[in-house]
Design a protein around this motif. Structure first.
Motif, PDB file in Angstrom:
ATOM      1  N   VAL A  85       9.002  -3.840   3.664  1.00 18.24           N
ATOM      2  CA  VAL A  85       8.895  -4.894   2.878  1.00 18.24           C
ATOM      3  C   VAL A  85       8.963  -4.549   1.638  1.00 18.24           C
ATOM      4  O   VAL A  85       8.024  -3.639   0.939  1.00 18.24           O
ATOM      5  CB  VAL A  85       7.476  -5.517   3.298  1.00 18.24           C
ATOM      6  CG1 VAL A  85       7.083  -6.656   2.266  1.00 18.24           C
ATOM      7  CG2 VAL A  85       7.201  -6.007   4.748  1.00 18.24           C
ATOM      8  N   ALA A  86       9.527  -5.163   0.696  1.00 18.94           N
ATOM      9  CA  ALA A  86       9.783  -4.902  -0.839  1.00 18.94           C
ATOM     10  C   ALA A  86       9.720  -6.403  -1.750  1.00 18.94           C
ATOM     11  O   ALA A  86       9.854  -7.347  -1.054  1.00 18.94           O
ATOM     12  CB  ALA A  86      11.344  -4.111  -0.971  1.00 18.94           C
ATOM     13  N   LEU A 101       6.446  -2.312  -0.951  1.00 20.41           N
ATOM     14  CA  LEU A 101       5.125  -2.787  -0.604  1.00 20.41           C
ATOM     15  C   LEU A 101       4.557  -2.184   0.772  1.00 20.41           C
ATOM     16  O   LEU A 101       3.646  -1.575   0.710  1.00 20.41           O
ATOM     17  CB  LEU A 101       5.075  -4.126  -0.822  1.00 20.41           C
ATOM     18  CG  LEU A 101       5.600  -4.903  -2.027  1.00 20.41           C
ATOM     19  CD1 LEU A 101       5.234  -6.330  -1.803  1.00 20.41           C
ATOM     20  CD2 LEU A 101       4.698  -4.407  -3.243  1.00 20.41           C
ATOM     21  N   LEU A 102       5.490  -2.055   1.712  1.00 22.32           N
ATOM     22  CA  LEU A 102       4.963  -1.800   2.913  1.00 22.32           C
ATOM     23  C   LEU A 102       6.278  -0.879   3.581  1.00 22.32           C
ATOM     24  O   LEU A 102       7.432  -1.426   3.597  1.00 22.32           O
ATOM     25  CB  LEU A 102       4.653  -2.601   4.001  1.00 22.32           C
ATOM     26  CG  LEU A 102       4.313  -2.422   5.290  1.00 22.32           C
ATOM     27  CD1 LEU A 102       3.195  -1.539   5.288  1.00 22.32           C
ATOM     28  CD2 LEU A 102       4.051  -3.847   6.119  1.00 22.32           C
ATOM     29  N   SER A 103       6.053   0.231   4.170  1.00 22.67           N
ATOM     30  CA  SER A 103       6.952   1.038   4.895  1.00 22.67           C
ATOM     31  C   SER A 103       6.687   1.640   6.258  1.00 22.67           C
ATOM     32  O   SER A 103       5.504   2.492   5.799  1.00 22.67           O
ATOM     33  CB  SER A 103       7.778   2.184   4.030  1.00 22.67           C
ATOM     34  OG  SER A 103       8.526   2.761   4.615  1.00 22.67           O
ATOM     35  N   GLN A 104       6.639   1.114   7.572  1.00 23.11           N
ATOM     36  CA  GLN A 104       5.912   1.536   8.416  1.00 23.11           C
ATOM     37  C   GLN A 104       6.829   1.535   9.637  1.00 23.11           C
ATOM     38  O   GLN A 104       7.628   1.069   9.902  1.00 23.11           O
ATOM     39  CB  GLN A 104       4.891   0.297   8.867  1.00 23.11           C
ATOM     40  CG  GLN A 104       4.123   0.560  10.054  1.00 23.11           C
ATOM     41  CD  GLN A 104       3.016   1.399   9.954  1.00 23.11           C
ATOM     42  OE1 GLN A 104       2.292   1.517   9.090  1.00 23.11           O
ATOM     43  NE2 GLN A 104       3.053   2.635  10.602  1.00 23.11           N
ATOM     44  N   SER A 105       6.455   3.000   9.939  1.00 21.08           N
ATOM     45  CA  SER A 105       7.716   3.253  11.351  1.00 21.08           C
ATOM     46  C   SER A 105       6.749   2.805  12.720  1.00 21.08           C
ATOM     47  O   SER A 105       5.480   3.208  12.691  1.00 21.08           O
ATOM     48  CB  SER A 105       7.753   4.996  11.351  1.00 21.08           C
ATOM     49  OG  SER A 105       8.110   5.449  12.671  1.00 21.08           O
ATOM     50  N   PRO A 112       6.430 -12.524   4.148  1.00 20.36           N
ATOM     51  CA  PRO A 112       7.498 -11.259   5.088  1.00 20.36           C
ATOM     52  C   PRO A 112       7.193 -11.899   6.453  1.00 20.36           C
ATOM     53  O   PRO A 112       6.108 -12.148   6.774  1.00 20.36           O
ATOM     54  CB  PRO A 112       6.855 -10.244   4.533  1.00 20.36           C
ATOM     55  CG  PRO A 112       5.511 -10.297   4.018  1.00 20.36           C
ATOM     56  CD  PRO A 112       5.436 -11.762   3.331  1.00 20.36           C
ATOM     57  N   PRO A 113       7.767 -11.236   7.379  1.00 26.12           N
ATOM     58  CA  PRO A 113       7.754 -11.345   8.748  1.00 26.12           C
ATOM     59  C   PRO A 113       6.840 -10.193   9.281  1.00 26.12           C
ATOM     60  O   PRO A 113       7.411  -9.261   9.616  1.00 26.12           O
ATOM     61  CB  PRO A 113       9.251 -11.348   9.264  1.00 26.12           C
ATOM     62  CG  PRO A 113       9.771 -10.558   8.423  1.00 26.12           C
ATOM     63  CD  PRO A 113       9.465 -10.759   7.199  1.00 26.12           C
TER      64      PRO A 113
END
Length: 225
Positions: free
Chosen positions: A3-4, A10-14, A30-31
């Motif tokens: 999410v940017a 703003l959010l980076s999640q594996s 964001p979804p």
């Protein structure tokens, strides 16, 4: 999942074990449903290797876990002792075989499915006029708009393109008419707008499968505070 905004991440999640989809979405909100669905299947937990319940409870509380997995022996005694110490802690047995990532994930999946089923049963039982639950798009958004939703149930169907609107005071399924010139309403996918409102009002969110949501009016519902 990424999410940017304005060139900033703003959010980076594996999401290990998550469903791999090549899907891009531009706009707000964001979804977040895929991330929340993944978290449902991977709740925080503590594994108890026949340790003292007080020690396990302290570890669970310090880690924010509400689930304890027992690895050996009869768990009935452990369950009863935890009920006295902290009724909010759930105890599940991993199984009789060797403890593996797969055996743990099986218990977590069963726990998530059971939790969803219990919430859905409560929703069906209490979704009557002037009660503590609502079903359908408009009643659910109305409850969220005034901060009354405690737990929100949604179905994240990728083909569901229904729209909802949000703004400083708006939260509705159709664009307000007339639109106040000083309040800009933003449109978004209904599921994403609903999740945004739930997060902003501190409501819990349960992502239901198609099977779990069968008969749920409009694919949305909420237990009320």
């Amino acid at each position: 999942m990424l999410v940017a905004r304005a060139g900033r991440t703003l959010l980076s999640q594996s999401l290990p074990g998550g469903v791999a989809n090549d899907y891009a979405h531009v706009g707000a909100p964001p979804p977040l449903a895929p991330l929340l669905a993944w978290r449902q299947r991977h709740p925080a937990y503590v594994v108890s290797h026949q340790a003292e319940p007080v020690e396990v409870l302290e570890l669970a509380r310090s880690s924010g876990a509400d689930l304890v997995l027992a690895t050996a022996g009869d768990v009935n005694d452990l369950v009863n002792r935890f009920r006295r110490l902290d009724p909010s802690i759930t105890v599940r047995k991993i199984g009789d075989g060797e403890e593996t990532d797969e055996s743990i994930q099986q218990v977590l999946d069963e726990y998530a499915a059971t939790t969803n089923s219990e919430v859905r049963l409560a929703l069906d039982a209490f979704a009557v006029p002037h009660s503590v639950a609502v079903q359908g798009v408009h009643p659910t958004l109305a409850a969220l708009a005034v901060g009354r939703a405690d737990t929100v149930l949604v179905v994240d169907d990728p083909d569901d393109r229904r729209t909802a609107w949000f703004g400083p005071v708006e939260l509705c399924a159709s664009l307000p008419d007339p639109v106040h010139p000083e309040r800009t309403a933003h449109g978004g996918r209904l599921v994403d707008v609903t999740i945004r409102a739930a997060l902003l009002t501190g409501a819990r969110i349960r992502i239901l499968s198609d099977e779990q949501a069968r008969g749920l009016r409009g694919g949305l519902g909420a237990l009320l505070r």
